[in-house]
Write an enzyme that holds these catalytic residues in place. Structure first.
Site, PDB file in Angstrom:
ATOM      1  N   ALA A 179       0.870  -1.177   0.000  1.00 19.74           N
ATOM      2  CA  ALA A 179       0.000   0.000   0.000  1.00 19.74           C
ATOM      3  C   ALA A 179       0.911   1.232   0.000  1.00 19.74           C
ATOM      4  CB  ALA A 179      -0.892  -0.019   1.231  1.00 19.74           C
TER       5      ALA A 179
ATOM      6  N   GLY B  51       0.753  -4.883   0.931  1.00 19.20           N
ATOM      7  CA  GLY B  51      -0.476  -4.916   0.142  1.00 19.20           C
ATOM      8  C   GLY B  51      -0.292  -5.569  -1.220  1.00 19.20           C
TER       9      GLY B  51
ATOM     10  N   GLU C 213      -0.623  -9.131  -0.550  1.00 26.64           N
ATOM     11  CA  GLU C 213      -2.056  -9.330  -0.248  1.00 26.64           C
ATOM     12  C   GLU C 213      -2.902  -9.287  -1.516  1.00 26.64           C
ATOM     13  OE1 GLU C 213      -1.681  -6.160   2.670  1.00 26.64           O
ATOM     14  OE2 GLU C 213      -2.647  -7.444   4.135  1.00 26.64           O
TER      15      GLU C 213
ATOM     16  N   GLU D 248       5.025  -5.213   7.171  1.00 27.75           N
ATOM     17  CA  GLU D 248       4.363  -4.067   7.811  1.00 27.75           C
ATOM     18  C   GLU D 248       4.851  -3.786   9.222  1.00 27.75           C
ATOM     19  OE1 GLU D 248       2.830  -6.347   5.975  1.00 27.75           O
ATOM     20  OE2 GLU D 248       1.309  -5.413   4.704  1.00 27.75           O
TER      21      GLU D 248
HETATM   22  N1  CAA Z   1       4.648   3.199  -0.748  1.00 28.33           N
HETATM   23  C1  CAA Z   1       5.067   4.331  -1.334  1.00 28.33           C
HETATM   24  N2  CAA Z   1       6.195   4.421  -2.044  1.00 28.33           N
HETATM   25  C2  CAA Z   1       6.946   3.318  -2.190  1.00 28.33           C
HETATM   26  C3  CAA Z   1       6.559   2.089  -1.608  1.00 28.33           C
HETATM   27  C4  CAA Z   1       5.353   2.050  -0.860  1.00 28.33           C
HETATM   28  N3  CAA Z   1       4.888   0.918  -0.307  1.00 28.33           N
HETATM   29  N4  CAA Z   1       7.497   1.169  -1.903  1.00 28.33           N
HETATM   30  C5  CAA Z   1       8.423   1.799  -2.649  1.00 28.33           C
HETATM   31  N5  CAA Z   1       8.104   3.091  -2.816  1.00 28.33           N
HETATM   32  C6  CAA Z   1       8.849   4.116  -3.558  1.00 28.33           C
HETATM   33  C7  CAA Z   1      10.049   4.592  -2.761  1.00 28.33           C
HETATM   34  O1  CAA Z   1       9.668   5.552  -1.823  1.00 28.33           O
HETATM   35  C8  CAA Z   1      10.900   5.135  -3.875  1.00 28.33           C
HETATM   36  O2  CAA Z   1      10.415   6.405  -4.243  1.00 28.33           O
HETATM   37  P1  CAA Z   1      11.465   7.640  -4.483  1.00 28.33           P
HETATM   38  O3  CAA Z   1      12.283   7.191  -5.659  1.00 28.33           O
HETATM   39  O4  CAA Z   1      10.556   8.792  -4.785  1.00 28.33           O
HETATM   40  O5  CAA Z   1      12.262   7.765  -3.242  1.00 28.33           O
HETATM   41  C9  CAA Z   1      10.634   4.201  -5.037  1.00 28.33           C
HETATM   42  O6  CAA Z   1       9.400   3.545  -4.742  1.00 28.33           O
HETATM   43  C10 CAA Z   1      11.696   3.132  -5.203  1.00 28.33           C
HETATM   44  O7  CAA Z   1      11.866   2.494  -3.958  1.00 28.33           O
HETATM   45  P2  CAA Z   1      13.301   2.291  -3.232  1.00 28.33           P
HETATM   46  O8  CAA Z   1      14.198   3.422  -3.577  1.00 28.33           O
HETATM   47  O9  CAA Z   1      13.033   2.053  -1.791  1.00 28.33           O
HETATM   48  O10 CAA Z   1      13.802   0.975  -3.980  1.00 28.33           O
HETATM   49  P3  CAA Z   1      14.723  -0.178  -3.382  1.00 28.33           P
HETATM   50  O11 CAA Z   1      15.036  -1.068  -4.529  1.00 28.33           O
HETATM   51  O12 CAA Z   1      15.858   0.391  -2.606  1.00 28.33           O
HETATM   52  O13 CAA Z   1      13.792  -0.956  -2.341  1.00 28.33           O
HETATM   53  C11 CAA Z   1      11.776  -2.038  -1.584  1.00 28.33           C
HETATM   54  C12 CAA Z   1      12.667  -1.621  -2.800  1.00 28.33           C
HETATM   55  C13 CAA Z   1      12.505  -3.076  -0.747  1.00 28.33           C
HETATM   56  C14 CAA Z   1      10.495  -2.611  -2.162  1.00 28.33           C
HETATM   57  C15 CAA Z   1      11.487  -0.780  -0.707  1.00 28.33           C
HETATM   58  O14 CAA Z   1      10.996   0.250  -1.554  1.00 28.33           O
HETATM   59  C16 CAA Z   1      10.482  -1.017   0.368  1.00 28.33           C
HETATM   60  O15 CAA Z   1      10.796  -1.563   1.396  1.00 28.33           O
HETATM   61  N6  CAA Z   1       9.206  -0.549   0.139  1.00 28.33           N
HETATM   62  C17 CAA Z   1       8.152  -0.616   1.159  1.00 28.33           C
HETATM   63  C18 CAA Z   1       7.657  -2.026   1.375  1.00 28.33           C
HETATM   64  C19 CAA Z   1       6.598  -2.034   2.447  1.00 28.33           C
HETATM   65  O16 CAA Z   1       6.842  -1.714   3.591  1.00 28.33           O
HETATM   66  N7  CAA Z   1       5.366  -2.411   2.063  1.00 28.33           N
HETATM   67  C20 CAA Z   1       4.256  -2.459   2.989  1.00 28.33           C
HETATM   68  C21 CAA Z   1       3.488  -1.161   2.925  1.00 28.33           C
HETATM   69  S1  CAA Z   1       2.226  -1.057   4.184  1.00 28.33           S
HETATM   70  C22 CAA Z   1       0.955  -2.024   3.603  1.00 28.33           C
HETATM   71  O17 CAA Z   1       1.007  -2.588   2.529  1.00 28.33           O
HETATM   72  C23 CAA Z   1      -0.251  -2.117   4.497  1.00 28.33           C
HETATM   73  C24 CAA Z   1      -1.283  -3.066   4.063  1.00 28.33           C
HETATM   74  O18 CAA Z   1      -1.315  -4.209   4.472  1.00 28.33           O
HETATM   75  C25 CAA Z   1      -2.370  -2.656   3.165  1.00 28.33           C
END
Ligand code: CAA
Length: 261
Positions: A66, A112, A115, A135
């Site tokens: 998400a 998400g 999911e 998360e």
């Molecule tokens: N939301 C918003 N933006 C996101 C995102 C997310 N879930 N995941 C990645 N992005 C964005 C980053 O902020 C980044 O944007 P910028 O270039 O503007 O900074 C871009 O995508 C590329 O990401 P990274 O630079 O972080 O890329 P990476 O290769 O170094 O890492 C990754 C990749 C491991 C997927 C890392 O981006 C990450 O950990 N993302 C979040 C994963 C996460 O925590 N997901 C759970 C979200 S909460 C949820 O989903 C709740 C639910 O149950 C509904």
């Protein structure tokens, strides 16, 4: 092909394909994106020409969760519920579609995103796929079904491990754990996923929908209730023309021609 800002919609014969396309955010599932995806899938579900749906992302990311930017400033639980109830319910609406839905996962399927894949009926993966529910690393838990669907798919031990550590499963681990049904090399992954969708599309459509419904029932109800539901659908299919055609074609040793009724 019909392009929307973040979901590309395409019909490949009887297969409706929705491709998440928000590359700069690794297909983070913002509210507009999920709304768009659900609208596309519900339209496919209502389209008589479509028999099966395929949901996919980019090579790098199916979806990285998400959208954290939409959540980070929510002040309290009331605000979170107000802002997200309809959003999170959309994952359940995807799980409730009538026609079979295949998730084709390459790269990240996190939070998400994992999911979303699990809300589909079947997951196939590229060797590059990574599944996880990270998360707790950002102070919450899965909110779109992860704790329930992951546990049902892989069991308590692994689900706890993933939810409590944020660790990711690679494609082979996900296959061994029963989260995905097939793994393909990256260079053939999408073609193979489409081939699988076309294979499913060849089944008698009402039977395919009933099979989906019955298998899903097993996740929701006890076995006697599931068996009753299964048997009811088994008998009901004898009201369909496709049952007549399927069995006639078998004895006549020819391929069946299913019309979907
Ligand atoms: N939301 C918003 N933006 C996101 C995102 C997310 N879930 N995941 C990645 N992005 C964005 C980053 O902020 C980044 O944007 P910028 O270039 O503007 O900074 C871009 O995508 C590329 O990401 P990274 O630079 O972080 O890329 P990476 O290769 O170094 O890492 C990754 C990749 C491991 C997927 C890392 O981006 C990450 O950990 N993302 C979040 C994963 C996460 O925590 N997901 C759970 C979200 S909460 C949820 O989903 C709740 C639910 O149950 C509904």
């Amino acid at each position: 092909m019909n392009a929307t800002p973040e979901v590309l919609i395409e019909k490949d014969g009887p297969v409706g394909i929705a491709t998440l396309s928000r590359p700069k955010a690794l297909n983070a599932l913002s509210q507009p994106l999920i709304k768009e995806l659900l609208a596309a899938l519900e339209a496919f579900d209502a389209d008589p020409a479509v028999r099966v749906m395929l949901v996919t992302g980019s090579e790098r990311a199916f979806a990285a969760g998400a959208d954290i930017n939409e959540m980070k400033d929510l002040p309290d639980s009331k605000a979170a519920e107000d802002a997200m109830a309809e959003h999170l319910a959309r994952w359940d609406r995807i799980a409730q579609l009538k026609k079979p839905v295949i998730a084709a996962v390459s790269g990240f399927a996190l939070g998400g995103g994992c999911e979303l894949a699990m809300a589909c009926d079947m997951i196939v993966a590229s060797e590059t796929a990574q599944f996880g529910q990270p998360e707790t690393l950002i102070g919450v838990i899965p909110g779109a079904g992860g704790t329930q669907r992951l546990t049902k798919a892989v069991g308590q031990a692994l689900a706890m491990d993933l939810c409590l550590t944020g660790r990711r499963l690679n494609a082979r681990e996900a296959l061994a754990a029963g989260l995905v049904s097939r793994v393909f090399a990256p260079e053939v992954f999408l073609a193979e996923a489409k081939k699988l969708a076309h294979e499913v599309a060849k089944m008698a459509p009402l039977a395919a929908q009933a099979a989906k419904r019955a298998v899903r029932k097993a996740l929701d109800v006890d076995t006697p209730a599931g068996l009753r539901a299964e048997r009811q659908d088994f008998y009901l299919l004898f009201d369909s023309k496709d049952q007549k055609e399927g069995m006639k074609a078998f004895v006549e040793k020819r391929p069946p021609k299913f019309a979907g009724d």
